[in-house]
Scaffold this motif. Structure first.
Motif, mmCIF file in Angstrom:
data_model
loop_
_atom_site.group_PDB
_atom_site.id
_atom_site.type_symbol
_atom_site.label_atom_id
_atom_site.label_comp_id
_atom_site.label_asym_id
_atom_site.label_seq_id
_atom_site.Cartn_x
_atom_site.Cartn_y
_atom_site.Cartn_z
ATOM 1 N N LYS A 413 0.854 -1.292 0.115
ATOM 2 C CA LYS A 413 0.150 -0.070 -0.028
ATOM 3 C C LYS A 413 0.911 1.104 0.037
ATOM 4 O O LYS A 413 0.618 2.162 -0.639
ATOM 5 N N LYS A 416 2.166 1.609 -3.406
ATOM 6 C CA LYS A 416 1.332 2.142 -4.305
ATOM 7 C C LYS A 416 0.914 3.518 -4.360
ATOM 8 O O LYS A 416 0.786 4.060 -5.573
ATOM 9 N N VAL A 417 0.824 3.917 -3.324
ATOM 10 C CA VAL A 417 0.227 5.095 -2.879
ATOM 11 C C VAL A 417 1.270 6.270 -3.237
ATOM 12 O O VAL A 417 1.002 7.098 -3.927
ATOM 13 N N LEU A 418 2.747 6.057 -3.137
ATOM 14 C CA LEU A 418 3.779 6.937 -3.262
ATOM 15 C C LEU A 418 4.303 6.753 -4.804
ATOM 16 O O LEU A 418 4.737 7.445 -5.205
ATOM 17 N N GLY A 419 3.931 5.594 -5.255
ATOM 18 C CA GLY A 419 4.536 5.471 -6.755
ATOM 19 C C GLY A 419 6.058 5.288 -6.342
ATOM 20 O O GLY A 419 6.755 5.514 -7.581
ATOM 21 N N ILE A 463 1.827 6.800 5.566
ATOM 22 C CA ILE A 463 2.457 6.692 4.139
ATOM 23 C C ILE A 463 3.407 8.068 3.792
ATOM 24 O O ILE A 463 4.264 8.198 3.459
ATOM 25 N N GLU A 464 2.527 9.164 4.437
ATOM 26 C CA GLU A 464 3.148 10.371 4.176
ATOM 27 C C GLU A 464 4.409 10.553 4.966
ATOM 28 O O GLU A 464 5.612 10.953 4.511
ATOM 29 N N LEU A 472 10.345 12.657 -1.211
ATOM 30 C CA LEU A 472 9.399 12.690 -2.647
ATOM 31 C C LEU A 472 10.091 12.957 -3.942
ATOM 32 O O LEU A 472 9.522 12.787 -4.803
ATOM 33 N N ILE A 475 10.561 10.367 -6.581
ATOM 34 C CA ILE A 475 9.412 9.748 -7.248
ATOM 35 C C ILE A 475 9.733 9.974 -8.716
ATOM 36 O O ILE A 475 9.940 11.424 -8.949
#
Lengths: 787, 344
Positions: A413, A416-419, A463-464, A472, A475
């Motif tokens: 998860k 998937k959210v962060l890519g 997640i954050e 970040l 990404i």
């Protein structure tokens, strides 16, 4: 939030450039405004005044000889407190102070090789200083070593990052919070806080009570401290307060502020001898009065929370204490309040009354564990630095939940959210560095989040956390994998704008909020207007219904700047209220004024120019031959005989015409249509009609008719008599003047005859032409011209 | 007369020919009723038979030569007269042309259209919500519960206790998700006017936002980044880079501030980017599960991303506008500069 490097180092061993720390904090979402030294001045040295004589040519200047170790400098000094034997801060020639750069100079005939400095001259704001520090130079202790760095000696060798934090991170409004956050970046542990102290005497609960009568205070702790000695704070407290932007006052007040900075928990101290044996926490009464610490009388409302005795309010909870119970030089015994108040209530009160360091922290929410910690830390410091005796026991009112939050989340998860594809080990490391309890299961982690992180409650919050510490910036952008489909947009709105621009009008964009007095303009029966409750200015109070007042304002603005030829339009919503409902509809307005010139022609705009714009637009949109101009009911702002209502399918969709000269002397022509009402009428697609293979025959004729005969009536008759072979009627000339009888005008037409299936003969066309002439002349009792 | 003599005299006569009339006279003198060549051919009957063949040949040669000369002369006269006529029609081509009145499209409309085109080409629908909306749609359903600082009337134009001028285009998210009965994946953008009680020098109380929302399965921050890269490149140039920094917004989690590489200095550092090489342009993030839930989407099944830049600044960057107030002042001298198409 100003973060002092020294203060941070009390809880985190960090040997890093503070600028780097600031940049690294930004990368994880904590922006800063500036990084600076507490004292930016350069080339300062401890000196000893070994000679001090009066200046021969002045009644207040002294000529001193100062030993700075490597040399002795003659320095002229104007401070009243300079004298032989003291140790001072010397700014050597070349030193850069905030206001000046020191140079060798000559003061009234005496050479001066530097400056003896006051603290404010080094950039310490006067608000932090005592009067004697403002009126004279800074006198250092005798233990200051000649030739050494005076800033280091004073403990002012500090650096400060001024953070601009996001509103969810109330936990970072504390040194401890900063230590956890920065510690997580560099995998460092946070040092334990010293909180030990001795208690003595009878349990406070036997003699003192707290009564909480409002749900807006879920927690309220009180502790009694006896026999404090009020004096100056130790230097480490004073300098940390100054670096954090708080003025030192005395040891007791300073400790309360110091502990707030350390823990984030605001505290309030009451002079215990001004209280009786009870504190009540309740909502204020409407119009209740309270004189706060700053000697202002505040008028309260029932939305405010107060601390009170049986008789009256003595403090405004979370915002500011009352004057009557404040700590003074004479205070001996203290009640410490450490509490939590409803953050929304505090924000509302502080917004109305006063923003303070305390209210800022209450507003963002507090960690209930720190409410206890702050009391203990306070006792520890008061015992040490105010010679206090800590009374046994704690008065406790506590309805808070202090349990850690348990959150489970799969590695899948997170990625998937962060890519991203963050290794499981890395995820665990990040969370451990944050000092969360982490248990790694097969495909997920079970995380126990401490209560200090009030901002974290769901998976996405974790997640954050992982994302911001992993970075970040790692990404790689890609596009969403989604099914193909065509996108939709309102093409007609666009085409209206572009057509108007092609017709020579400049598109404007103006404010929807206008003056209330402008709202009814250009409306026959004004709609019900909508105003904002709390306008910033009268100029922007009411939502416009017609766009015309805005265009008139734009006209005025440009005319005042010498621009007279103006052709503009705007498309936007008009707003009104109907049967209690708010309504908005898309409108289009245009304004032309002045003239149009080129090499060949030059004409002042008139009604027919604005009419042409309207017709070109409506024809382009597919409404050809479906609209008419009729005078039904016109707003008084329009010229009664040069204006009309625009009618489509029997319904009014707008107005067009000249602005009434009683309102505006200039010749201004406007139109406005309701795009919404217009587009409710559907148009058919273009369907091509066959083109005749046979030649057309043209005939010209001019009728002399009374001036007030409408051209449209004449055309209607021509059409009637012309029958189906008359394909087109073009009015190509209009004449009024000397050559005609007064009251008459000549209208000339070019008539086109044609048939789909055969060539017309001259004779049959002549016959129809004659029929038209005879019919029209007899119908209107008129003549044709030139015959 | 010999043939040479005739040609010689013809040449001489032609020299003085100035126009078509002169030429007609000369032609009559040679080929007319009493013309030299005509007379020569009349002499044929006086020529003895055995010489007739020779004389005929001689005559024919003369006729061909004379006709040819006359025709040449005629065409050069025609040429000359044409040239004179053209010369008389000479005009000053530098005089100004007959032009139509010129209009223009406002810079904000241009930016909106450019962005709409980009997103429509990727299958997004352009939606428009009302400018007056409820505080439920603008705040509550965007995870800004009552009491949240962003709801303060200090920042928002309230019309009554429930209705307000939308302070952002984000209610378009709520409206679109709620209107989607089957709760299917969606892609929308919503350009529009928004209103805030802000009146300092760099803010206008009315400005334009361009909301974007994608909801689907496995929508990630990487998808957001790729999308915003296209956005930034479209408006600020192909070389533009995008950087995410973690931040906080109530309607997204994780949230990020989005920076673009400074288009002025290319990232080296200049006064525009305050020497950082980056310019902060918008906030974005992964749609908060509460936002999905409140509009009827299952956050266990779907994720989404949202972004909501103010686009007045993009117009300023793109066209070099230095003062935001110019956008709403409508000075004709400003507007008239937008009378041409943008570069593709």
């Amino acid at each position: 939030m100003k973060l002092s490097k020294k203060f941070l180092n009390d809880y985190l061993s960090l040997d890093l450039d503070f600028k780097t720390v600031a940049e690294d904090m930004t990368r994880i979402g904590n922006e800063y405004d500036s990084v600076s030294k507490l004292v930016e001045a350069t080339d300062l040295v401890v000196g000893k005044v070994i000679e001090c004589k009066m200046h021969p040519d002045s009644d207040h200047l002294h000529v001193t000889l100062v030993d700075i170790g490597e040399e002795k400098l003659q320095i002229v000094c104007g401070a009243p407190n300079v004298r032989e034997g003291i140790k001072v801060i010397v700014a050597k020639p070349g030193a850069k102070l905030p206001e000046i750069t020191i140079k060798k100079s000559n003061i009234r005939g005496v050479e001066s090789n530097g400056m003896l400095c006051a603290l404010f001259e080094l950039g310490i704001d006067k608000k932090y200083l005592h009067d004697e520090d403002i009126n004279g130079i800074c006198i250092l202790g005798d233990d200051a070593k000649v030739g050494s760095d005076p800033i280091k000696y004073l403990g002012l060798d500090d650096e400060i990052i001024d953070f601009e934090l996001t509103s969810n991170r109330g936990d970072l409004l504390s040194i401890l919070g900063m230590a956890y956050e920065i510690g997580a970046i560099y995998s460092k542990d946070v040092k334990e806080m010293e909180v030990s102290y001795k208690e003595s005497g009878e349990d406070i609960n036997k003699s003192f009570k707290v009564k909480v009568e409002t749900p807006d205070s879920p927690m309220f702790l009180a502790k009694r401290i006896n026999d404090v000695v009020i004096k100056e704070s130790p230097d480490f407290i004073k300098t940390r307060l100054i670096a954090s932007g708080i003025r030192p006052i005395n040891n007791v007040v300073d400790i309360s502020n110091f502990v707030m900075l350390e823990t984030g928990q605001p505290l309030h101290f009451y002079d215990a001898d001004t209280l009786n044996n009870e504190l009540i926490v309740r909502n204020a009464k409407d119009n209740e009065k309270l004189v706060t610490l700053d000697k202002n009388e505040r008028t309260l409302t029932s939305a405010d929370i107060v601390i009170a005795t049986k008789d009256k309010a003595i403090g405004l909870a979370g915002v500011m204490g009352g004057l009557e119970t404040e700590i003074t030089e004479k205070t001996k015994n203290i009640i410490i309040e450490s509490a939590i108040f409803d953050n929304v209530k505090i924000r509302q009160t502080s917004k109305r009354i006063l923003r303070s360091e305390a209210s800022n922290r209450f507003e963002k929410g507090l960690d209930p564990k720190r409410t206890y910690l702050a009391i203990d830390r306070c006792c520890n410091l008061l015992e040490k630095y105010a010679d206090a005796k800590i009374q046994t026991g704690l008065v406790t009112y506590d309805k808070t939940n202090k349990e850690n939050k348990e959150i489970e989340i799969t590695f899948d998860k997170i990625n998937k959210v962060l890519g991203l594809e963050i290794p499981e080990k890395e995820v665990v490391n990040i969370l451990k560095n944050l000092k969360f309890e982490v248990k790694k299961l097969k495909d997920k982690v079970k995380v126990s989040v401490p209560s200090r992180r009030i901002d974290i409650s769901i998976k996405e919050d974790l997640i954050e956390e992982v994302g911001r510490f992993y970075g970040l910036e790692n990404i790689e952008g890609k596009l969403p994998t989604v099914p193909l489909k065509p996108g939709k947009y309102n093409k007609t709105y666009r085409e209206i704008k572009h057509k108007m621009a092609n017709l020579g009008l400049n598109e404007c964009l103006s404010y929807a909020l206008i003056r209330k007095s402008e709202f009814p303009l250009f409306q026959v029966t004004p709609k019900e207007s909508i105003s904002v409750l709390d306008p910033m200015t009268d100029e922007h109070e009411t939502l416009r219904y017609t766009l015309l007042p805005s265009l008139i304002n734009i006209y005025n603005y440009n005319k005042a700047r010498g621009i007279n030829d103006i052709h503009i339009f705007e498309m936007g919503n008009g707003f009104y209220k109907e049967n209690g409902e708010y309504k908005e509809e898309m409108k289009l307005a245009a304004l032309i004024a002045g003239e149009y010139k080129n090499q060949f022609e030059s004409f002042k705009f008139n009604f027919y120019d604005i009419k042409g714009i309207l017709e070109d637009l409506l024809d382009y949109l597919g409404y050809k031959d479906r609209y008419t101009l009729e005078v039904r009911e016109l707003p008084k702002e329009l010229h009664p005989y040069q204006s009309a209502n625009i009618i489509l399918n029997g319904k009014e969709i707008g107005i067009i015409g000249k602005v009434n000269p009683s309102i505006y002397k200039d010749d201004i022509f406007v139109l406005e249509i309701s795009v919404k009402n217009l587009l409710e009428n559907r148009c058919k697609d273009i369907s091509v009609s066959e083109i005749s293979k046979y030649p057309t025959i043209l005939k010209d004729v001019a009728f002399i008719v009374p001036k007030d005969l409408k051209a449209s009536d004449l055309v209607k008759e021509i059409k009637r008599f012309g029958g189906k072979l008359l394909k087109d009627i073009l009015l190509f000339d209009k004449y009024e003047g000397e050559k005609l009888e007064s009251g008459m005008k000549s209208l000339a037409f070019k008539l086109t005859f044609n048939d789909m299936n055969r060539t017309l003969t001259d004779d049959e066309v002549m016959e129809i032409f004659k029929k038209i002439i005879d019919g029209v002349t007899s119908k209107f009792k008129c003549q044709i011209r030139d015959k | 007369m010999e043939r040479e003599d005739i040609i010689k005299s013809l040449n001489k006569d032609l020299e003085s020919v100035k126009n078509k009339n002169d030429l007609a006279q000369v032609k009559a003198n040679y080929l007319g009723k009493n013309g030299i060549v005509t007379n020569l051919s009349l002499k044929m009957k006086e020529i003895p038979n055995e010489e007739k063949k020779e004389y005929g040949k001689f005559l024919n040669e003369i006729k061909v030569s004379v006709t040819e000369k006359l025709e040449n002369c005629a065409s050069s006269i025609e040429q000359q007269e044409l040239e004179e006529k053209l010369n008389k029609e000479k005009i000053d081509i530098t005089l100004p042309s007959r032009r139509k009145m010129k209009g223009s499209i406002h810079p904000m409309t241009r930016v909106v259209e450019e962005l709409e085109d980009l997103f429509v080409s990727m299958g997004y629908d352009v939606v428009s919500g009302p400018e007056i909306d409820t505080d439920l749609n603008c705040f509550t359903k965007l995870n800004l519960p009552e009491g949240h600082p962003a709801r303060d009337s200090q920042d928002t134009f309230y019309l009554d206790k429930d209705y307000l001028l939308r302070p952002h285009t984000s209610p378009a998210q709520v409206r679109t998700m709620e209107a989607n009965v089957n709760k299917e994946p969606l892609r929308i953008v919503c350009p529009g006017k928004v209103y805030r009680r802000d009146d300092d020098a760099t803010h206008s109380h009315q400005f334009m936002q361009f909301e974007g929302l994608v909801v689907g399965e496995d929508i990630s921050l990487a998808d957001l980044k790729g999308t915003l890269e296209l956005f930034a490149k479209k408006l600020l140039g192909e070389k533009t880079k995008v950087r995410f920094r973690p931040s906080y917004f109530p309607f997204t989690e994780p949230s990020c501030e989005v920076d673009v590489s400074c288009f002025k200095c290319g990232g080296k550092g200049c006064s525009l980017c305050k020497q950082t090489g980056w310019i902060e342009v918008l906030g974005a993030g992964v749609v908060h599960p509460n936002v999905l839930k409140m509009s009827g989407y299952d956050p266990e099944k779907y994720t989404g991303f949202a972004f909501g830049p103010g686009i007045d600044r993009f117009a300023m960057f793109k066209y070099g506008i230095t003062d935001i107030r110019q956008i709403y002042t409508n000075d004709i001298r400003f507007l008239e500069q937008f009378d041409r198409k943008d570069v593709d």
